[in-house]
Design an enzyme around this catalytic site. Structure first.
Site, mmCIF file in Angstrom:
data_model
loop_
_atom_site.group_PDB
_atom_site.id
_atom_site.type_symbol
_atom_site.label_atom_id
_atom_site.label_comp_id
_atom_site.label_asym_id
_atom_site.label_seq_id
_atom_site.Cartn_x
_atom_site.Cartn_y
_atom_site.Cartn_z
ATOM 1 N N TYR A 1 11.511 47.593 -4.695
ATOM 2 C CA TYR A 1 12.402 46.445 -4.553
ATOM 3 C C TYR A 1 13.568 46.741 -3.622
ATOM 4 O O TYR A 1 13.914 47.883 -3.368
ATOM 5 C CB TYR A 1 12.906 45.953 -5.918
ATOM 6 C CG TYR A 1 13.829 46.895 -6.650
ATOM 7 C CD1 TYR A 1 15.213 46.828 -6.471
ATOM 8 C CD2 TYR A 1 13.342 47.834 -7.541
ATOM 9 C CE1 TYR A 1 16.069 47.681 -7.156
ATOM 10 C CE2 TYR A 1 14.187 48.676 -8.232
ATOM 11 C CZ TYR A 1 15.552 48.594 -8.040
ATOM 12 O OH TYR A 1 16.396 49.436 -8.711
ATOM 13 N N CYS A 2 14.134 45.652 -3.096
ATOM 14 C CA CYS A 2 15.309 45.718 -2.235
ATOM 15 C C CYS A 2 16.172 44.501 -2.543
ATOM 16 O O CYS A 2 16.100 43.939 -3.629
ATOM 17 C CB CYS A 2 14.907 45.769 -0.762
ATOM 18 S SG CYS A 2 14.073 44.271 -0.187
ATOM 19 N N ARG A 3 16.955 44.070 -1.599
ATOM 20 C CA ARG A 3 17.847 42.925 -1.809
ATOM 21 C C ARG A 3 17.065 41.619 -1.902
ATOM 22 O O ARG A 3 17.252 40.834 -2.812
ATOM 23 C CB ARG A 3 18.868 42.872 -0.670
ATOM 24 C CG ARG A 3 19.860 41.737 -0.787
ATOM 25 C CD ARG A 3 20.923 41.836 0.322
ATOM 26 N NE ARG A 3 21.781 40.682 0.285
ATOM 27 C CZ ARG A 3 21.576 39.561 0.985
ATOM 28 N NH1 ARG A 3 20.532 39.470 1.780
ATOM 29 N NH2 ARG A 3 22.404 38.559 0.885
#
Length: 101
Positions: free
Chosen positions: A64-66
């Site tokens: 995951y990221c932003r």
């Protein structure tokens, strides 16, 4: 590339399932808000500096990221390196919008 929704991930976590979470954001983003993932910024993954996740080689990894863009890139790199990544759709923006108090 496989993906998982925030709802599916939340259900796994709420059920106590062991989930390998990989946060590919920058350290300041991780400090601001995270869901307990191991931090390995995308730049390190691009350089194939994968020592921090070597123990996950044969396991599913939720990346995951932003917003889902960097984690998508990381997932492709990890897939090519023989890992089993699953991209979190919508990233931390979607997670915070739905679950953060």
């Amino acid at each position: 590339m496989n993906s998982i929704t925030i709802e599916e991930l939340k259900a796994k976590l709420d059920n106590g399932e062991e989930v390998n979470l990989l946060d590919v954001r920058e350290p300041d983003e991780h400090e601001e808000f995270n869901i307990g993932g191991r931090l390995v910024p995308l730049g390190e993954i691009r350089m194939m500096a994968l020592d921090d996740i070597e123990d996950w080689q044969n396991e599913e990894i939720v990346v995951y990221c932003r917003s889902g863009n960097r984690s998508g890139q990381a997932s492709l790199i990890l897939e090519q390196a023989g890992y089993s990544p699953v991209n979190l759709t919508g990233g931390m923006l979607a997670w915070q919008e739905k679950y953060a108090q």
